[in-house]
Write a protein that holds these residues in place. Structure first.
Motif, PDB file in Angstrom:
ATOM      1  N   ASN A  56     -30.195-119.408  56.652  1.00  0.00           N
ATOM      2  CA  ASN A  56     -30.653-121.273  56.443  1.00  0.00           C
ATOM      3  C   ASN A  56     -29.639-122.227  57.306  1.00  0.00           C
ATOM      4  O   ASN A  56     -29.679-122.952  57.420  1.00  0.00           O
ATOM      5  CB  ASN A  56     -31.852-120.792  56.146  1.00  0.00           C
ATOM      6  N   PRO A  87     -22.033-113.188  53.987  1.00  0.00           N
ATOM      7  CA  PRO A  87     -22.352-114.030  54.487  1.00  0.00           C
ATOM      8  C   PRO A  87     -24.142-113.309  55.195  1.00  0.00           C
ATOM      9  O   PRO A  87     -23.866-111.957  55.345  1.00  0.00           O
ATOM     10  CB  PRO A  87     -21.980-114.481  55.222  1.00  0.00           C
ATOM     11  N   GLU A 133     -26.587-112.750  60.352  1.00  0.00           N
ATOM     12  CA  GLU A 133     -27.664-113.560  61.183  1.00  0.00           C
ATOM     13  C   GLU A 133     -26.497-114.434  61.646  1.00  0.00           C
ATOM     14  O   GLU A 133     -26.393-114.870  62.758  1.00  0.00           O
ATOM     15  CB  GLU A 133     -29.191-114.163  61.524  1.00  0.00           C
ATOM     16  N   GLY A 150     -26.920-103.559  51.462  1.00  0.00           N
ATOM     17  CA  GLY A 150     -27.799-102.826  50.327  1.00  0.00           C
ATOM     18  C   GLY A 150     -26.579-102.166  49.496  1.00  0.00           C
ATOM     19  O   GLY A 150     -26.949-102.766  47.933  1.00  0.00           O
ATOM     20  N   PHE A 163     -27.346-115.660  43.771  1.00  0.00           N
ATOM     21  CA  PHE A 163     -28.116-115.259  45.370  1.00  0.00           C
ATOM     22  C   PHE A 163     -28.980-115.761  45.315  1.00  0.00           C
ATOM     23  O   PHE A 163     -28.971-116.653  45.079  1.00  0.00           O
ATOM     24  CB  PHE A 163     -28.554-114.224  45.089  1.00  0.00           C
ATOM     25  N   LEU A 203     -32.023-107.403  43.192  1.00  0.00           N
ATOM     26  CA  LEU A 203     -30.797-107.897  42.560  1.00  0.00           C
ATOM     27  C   LEU A 203     -30.335-107.889  41.155  1.00  0.00           C
ATOM     28  O   LEU A 203     -29.784-107.564  40.587  1.00  0.00           O
ATOM     29  CB  LEU A 203     -29.983-108.982  43.490  1.00  0.00           C
ATOM     30  N   GLU A 215     -31.119-118.413  43.352  1.00  0.00           N
ATOM     31  CA  GLU A 215     -31.905-119.249  44.391  1.00  0.00           C
ATOM     32  C   GLU A 215     -33.313-118.776  45.384  1.00  0.00           C
ATOM     33  O   GLU A 215     -32.331-118.470  45.740  1.00  0.00           O
ATOM     34  CB  GLU A 215     -30.804-120.127  44.898  1.00  0.00           C
ATOM     35  N   LEU A 216     -34.206-118.501  44.694  1.00  0.00           N
ATOM     36  CA  LEU A 216     -35.099-117.778  45.663  1.00  0.00           C
ATOM     37  C   LEU A 216     -36.289-118.539  46.619  1.00  0.00           C
ATOM     38  O   LEU A 216     -35.988-119.517  46.791  1.00  0.00           O
ATOM     39  CB  LEU A 216     -36.106-117.086  44.700  1.00  0.00           C
ATOM     40  N   GLY A 217     -37.179-117.772  46.746  1.00  0.00           N
ATOM     41  CA  GLY A 217     -38.269-118.874  48.008  1.00  0.00           C
ATOM     42  C   GLY A 217     -38.528-120.133  47.305  1.00  0.00           C
ATOM     43  O   GLY A 217     -39.194-120.306  46.008  1.00  0.00           O
ATOM     44  N   CYS A 228     -35.598-123.535  51.957  1.00  0.00           N
ATOM     45  CA  CYS A 228     -37.043-123.205  50.948  1.00  0.00           C
ATOM     46  C   CYS A 228     -37.458-124.431  50.302  1.00  0.00           C
ATOM     47  O   CYS A 228     -38.390-124.454  49.460  1.00  0.00           O
ATOM     48  CB  CYS A 228     -35.993-122.604  49.653  1.00  0.00           C
ATOM     49  N   GLU A 251     -44.526-119.135  52.123  1.00  0.00           N
ATOM     50  CA  GLU A 251     -43.555-119.955  53.157  1.00  0.00           C
ATOM     51  C   GLU A 251     -43.830-119.828  54.303  1.00  0.00           C
ATOM     52  O   GLU A 251     -43.460-118.602  55.078  1.00  0.00           O
ATOM     53  CB  GLU A 251     -42.273-119.374  52.161  1.00  0.00           C
ATOM     54  N   PHE A 274     -29.842-128.531  41.119  1.00  0.00           N
ATOM     55  CA  PHE A 274     -30.651-127.731  42.046  1.00  0.00           C
ATOM     56  C   PHE A 274     -31.678-126.095  42.069  1.00  0.00           C
ATOM     57  O   PHE A 274     -30.372-125.455  41.439  1.00  0.00           O
ATOM     58  CB  PHE A 274     -29.856-127.651  43.603  1.00  0.00           C
TER      59      PHE A 274
HETATM   60  P1  NAP Z   1     -32.973-112.584  52.587  1.00  0.00           P
HETATM   61  O1  NAP Z   1     -33.012-111.456  53.687  1.00  0.00           O
HETATM   62  O2  NAP Z   1     -33.249-112.535  51.005  1.00  0.00           O
HETATM   63  O3  NAP Z   1     -31.660-112.336  52.591  1.00  0.00           O
HETATM   64  C1  NAP Z   1     -30.246-113.238  52.272  1.00  0.00           C
HETATM   65  C2  NAP Z   1     -29.334-112.139  52.001  1.00  0.00           C
HETATM   66  O4  NAP Z   1     -29.497-111.433  51.027  1.00  0.00           O
HETATM   67  C3  NAP Z   1     -28.444-111.740  53.255  1.00  0.00           C
HETATM   68  O5  NAP Z   1     -27.057-112.306  53.271  1.00  0.00           O
HETATM   69  C4  NAP Z   1     -28.938-110.654  53.437  1.00  0.00           C
HETATM   70  O6  NAP Z   1     -28.209-109.506  53.638  1.00  0.00           O
HETATM   71  C5  NAP Z   1     -28.717-110.422  51.911  1.00  0.00           C
HETATM   72  N1  NAP Z   1     -30.031-109.144  51.482  1.00  0.00           N
HETATM   73  C6  NAP Z   1     -30.324-108.876  52.351  1.00  0.00           C
HETATM   74  N2  NAP Z   1     -31.211-107.428  51.144  1.00  0.00           N
HETATM   75  C7  NAP Z   1     -30.477-107.416  50.535  1.00  0.00           C
HETATM   76  C8  NAP Z   1     -30.057-105.914  49.176  1.00  0.00           C
HETATM   77  N3  NAP Z   1     -30.946-105.293  49.583  1.00  0.00           N
HETATM   78  N4  NAP Z   1     -29.114-106.504  48.704  1.00  0.00           N
HETATM   79  C9  NAP Z   1     -28.748-106.725  48.481  1.00  0.00           C
HETATM   80  N5  NAP Z   1     -28.344-108.475  49.600  1.00  0.00           N
HETATM   81  C10 NAP Z   1     -29.356-107.996  50.421  1.00  0.00           C
HETATM   82  O7  NAP Z   1     -33.825-114.412  52.906  1.00  0.00           O
HETATM   83  P2  NAP Z   1     -33.457-114.716  53.839  1.00  0.00           P
HETATM   84  O8  NAP Z   1     -34.951-114.144  55.246  1.00  0.00           O
HETATM   85  O9  NAP Z   1     -32.054-114.570  54.675  1.00  0.00           O
HETATM   86  O10 NAP Z   1     -33.792-116.435  53.555  1.00  0.00           O
HETATM   87  C11 NAP Z   1     -35.056-117.258  53.624  1.00  0.00           C
HETATM   88  C12 NAP Z   1     -34.834-116.981  52.037  1.00  0.00           C
HETATM   89  O11 NAP Z   1     -34.028-117.376  51.360  1.00  0.00           O
HETATM   90  C13 NAP Z   1     -36.690-118.059  51.919  1.00  0.00           C
HETATM   91  O12 NAP Z   1     -37.229-117.086  51.299  1.00  0.00           O
HETATM   92  C14 NAP Z   1     -35.951-119.156  51.167  1.00  0.00           C
HETATM   93  O13 NAP Z   1     -36.810-119.823  50.363  1.00  0.00           O
HETATM   94  C15 NAP Z   1     -34.331-118.685  50.862  1.00  0.00           C
HETATM   95  N6  NAP Z   1     -33.430-119.597  50.391  1.00  0.00           N
HETATM   96  C16 NAP Z   1     -33.154-120.392  49.185  1.00  0.00           C
HETATM   97  C17 NAP Z   1     -32.877-121.680  48.688  1.00  0.00           C
HETATM   98  C18 NAP Z   1     -32.860-121.505  47.493  1.00  0.00           C
HETATM   99  O14 NAP Z   1     -31.896-122.444  47.077  1.00  0.00           O
HETATM  100  N7  NAP Z   1     -34.077-121.275  46.489  1.00  0.00           N
HETATM  101  C19 NAP Z   1     -32.208-121.676  50.180  1.00  0.00           C
HETATM  102  C20 NAP Z   1     -32.163-121.124  51.053  1.00  0.00           C
HETATM  103  C21 NAP Z   1     -33.338-120.280  51.593  1.00  0.00           C
HETATM  104  P3  NAP Z   1     -28.660-109.478  55.416  1.00  0.00           P
HETATM  105  O15 NAP Z   1     -29.038-110.233  55.846  1.00  0.00           O
HETATM  106  O16 NAP Z   1     -27.106-108.806  57.004  1.00  0.00           O
HETATM  107  O17 NAP Z   1     -29.460-108.748  54.941  1.00  0.00           O
END
Ligand code: NAP
Length: 474
Positions: free
Chosen positions: A148, A172, A175, A206, A223, A233, A247-249, A281, A378, A444
């Motif tokens: 995002n 990264p 997407e 993964g 992360f 993780l 930094e999660l959801g 997020c 979310e 943050f």
């Molecule tokens: P995501 O599916 O968790 O993916 C994030 C990253 O993790 C991607 O690089 C992804 O790689 C990788 N990943 C996926 N599965 C993994 C695994 N098993 N082991 C290690 N890495 C893995 O999240 P997203 O859909 O991209 O992003 C949306 C989420 O991010 C939302 O929940 C949002 O709230 C959260 N977010 C949080 C913040 C914050 O600061 N709190 C900021 C922005 C976004 P691939 O793309 O290769 O699958």
């Protein structure tokens, strides 16, 4: 695209296995990107370990000057980065420029923090020893970023890691890998030595990340992404007891009291909801409006949302680009359908357009029932879900009734009441009469299942440092 290969030890590496990156507005393939495997990860780890030995030994001022130069170079090229962000993520050019500027600011902020890794010295109260405390680079850091914010979620980790003296490997999101790859020549030009920063796009995410988290040279995993992946993780990180920054959801509540300035509340809610078309997020997820002003608030918010222009984000007159992919768009549509089936009213939007591109219109729902899915999960899209309240204690209870605790927003003209409410909100951040909290100078991060640790501020660099205490006599 200029850079689509792995970036290891300051050079580009092709791979036989590659994957496509799609422009969400046109559904066209814009690049075929190299996919890293475990052998590539080992090369990146070796390179980062070798480069870090020299980098960590440089003076803080020397590290600071490289980061400062990165800020200058990125600031001079914001439009190029913004264009690339729009192509791979879809967001409108205004949002993309905002992100590029925000991303660059992390280099300036951590250039300033690099020289401020304060320690302390004091007398031990009873033993007569001196207590000396200093901070040292923690070790190699594995950085995993979401789609995002393809630039800012990377720089928010790279800049503090480098300021602290660490070498990094970045994975990264699949997407949107292009922006992070495009940043690498800029970092070289700024003076980042080869090997210190490595970028490994991969479709074997993964296994690749898990392998790196078990390398004994790695000490930090940082992360940003979904809570589900964050939990996985944390489990992997436990094997080597790594320092986790997560930094999660989120599931951000907006609370609008009846004494709020209506213009400020509407502007702030628009910003909290529509920055990055809701794919944030920090995006407003549940909008609680005092019953006495709910009709006027809903009418005005609906007018603002309905006036936004939807289209290909490369057109500078567009306010709202497409969502990042079809799944994300369909998930948003499903949230709306669920809320409507349970009694919510569609004030505007609410219909997935046909044709090319993963577009979804800005949508306002009123009368959203407590059991609607979008109250608990979310939305991650341009849907404003309005509920009403009458009682302050009740709205605080409802706002806190989630496993997330990233950010909440409060709008009130009564500052004393507003601060009392802020303190009772179980969130890592609160926007008070503001719809934007993100700032490189501020810590943050969230409470509960929104994460661990803080990015930005003074705390951000400490996530990449270990505290050492020396008990000394002389
Ligand atoms: P995501 O599916 O968790 O993916 C994030 C990253 O993790 C991607 O690089 C992804 O790689 C990788 N990943 C996926 N599965 C993994 C695994 N098993 N082991 C290690 N890495 C893995 O999240 P997203 O859909 O991209 O992003 C949306 C989420 O991010 C939302 O929940 C949002 O709230 C959260 N977010 C949080 C913040 C914050 O600061 N709190 C900021 C922005 C976004 P691939 O793309 O290769 O699958």
């Amino acid at each position: 695209m200029d850079h689509t290969d792995l970036y290891i030890n300051g050079t580009w590496h092709k791979t036989a296995d590659r994957f496509d990156v799609i422009n969400p507005a046109t559904e066209q393939v814009i690049a075929s990107v190299a996919s890293a495997d475990i052998a590539d990860a080992n090369k990146a780890l070796d390179a980062a370990a070798a480069a870090m030995a020299d980098w960590a030994a440089r003076t803080p001022r020397a590290r600071s000057e490289v980061l400062r130069r990165a800020w200058e170079l990125m600031t001079a090229r914001l439009d190029d980065f913004a264009h690339l962000i729009t192509l791979e993520n879809g967001k409108a050019s205004g949002d993309a420029k905002g992100e590029a500027a925000y991303a660059a600011e992390f280099f300036r902020w951590f250039a300033e923090e690099a020289v401020r890794a304060d320690g302390m010295i004091t007398h031990a109260p009873a033993s007569g020893a001196r207590i000396m405390v200093q901070h040292k680079p923690a070790g190699l850091a594995v950085l995993i970023t979401p789609w995002n914010y393809p630039a800012a979620m990377g720089t928010r980790k790279i800049a503090p890691a480098l300021a602290a003296g660490c070498g990094v490997i970045i994975k990264p999101a699949s997407e949107t890998p292009l922006t992070m790859l495009a940043l690498m020549p800029l970092l070289e030009e700024a003076g980042v030595p080869p090997g210190l920063v490595n970028v490994l796009p991969s479709r074997k995410t993964g296994a690749l990340v898990d392998h790196m988290l078990h390398d004994p040279r790695v000490r930090v995993v940082s992360f940003t992404g979904s809570t589900g992946v964050g939990r996985k993780l944390l489990k992997s990180a436990a094997d080597q007891v790594l320092k986790p920054a997560m930094e999660l959801g989120g599931n951000a509540p907006v609370i609008v009291f009846d004494d709020a300035d209506m213009d400020i509340a509407i502007d702030g809610t628009m910003q909290a909801k529509m920055r990055n078309l809701g794919e944030a997020c920090t995006a407003a997820n549940r909008i609680y409006v005092h019953e006495a002003i709910a009709a006027e608030f809903t009418k005005r918010l609906t007018a603002r949302m309905a006036a936004l222009k939807v289209g290909d984000g490369t057109d500078s007159s567009v306010d709202v680009g497409p969502l990042v992919n079809a799944d994300t768009r369909d998930k948003v549509a499903a949230f709306v359908a669920d809320a409507v089936a349970k009694g919510a009213k569609v004030e505007c939007g609410g219909v997935t357009p046909g044709g090319i591109g993963y577009f979804y219109p800005p949508t306002v729902l009123s009368g959203v029932p407590e059991n609607a899915d979008c109250v608990h999960d979310e939305i991650f899209g341009p849907v404003a879900a309005i509920q009403t309240f009458t009682d302050q204690d009740d709205v605080i209870r409802r706002a806190n009734a989630t496993e997330y605790g990233l950010v909440a927003y409060v709008f009130s003209g009564d500052f004393k009441r507003a601060l009392q409410v802020c303190e009772r909100l179980d969130y890592g951040m609160v926007g008070l009469n503001r719809g934007l909290v993100s700032d490189p100078a501020a810590p943050f991060g969230g409470t509960k299942q929104s994460g661990l640790g803080r990015e930005g501020g003074h705390e951000g660099m400490l996530e990449f440092m270990e505290t050492q205490y020396i008990s000394a006599s002389w």
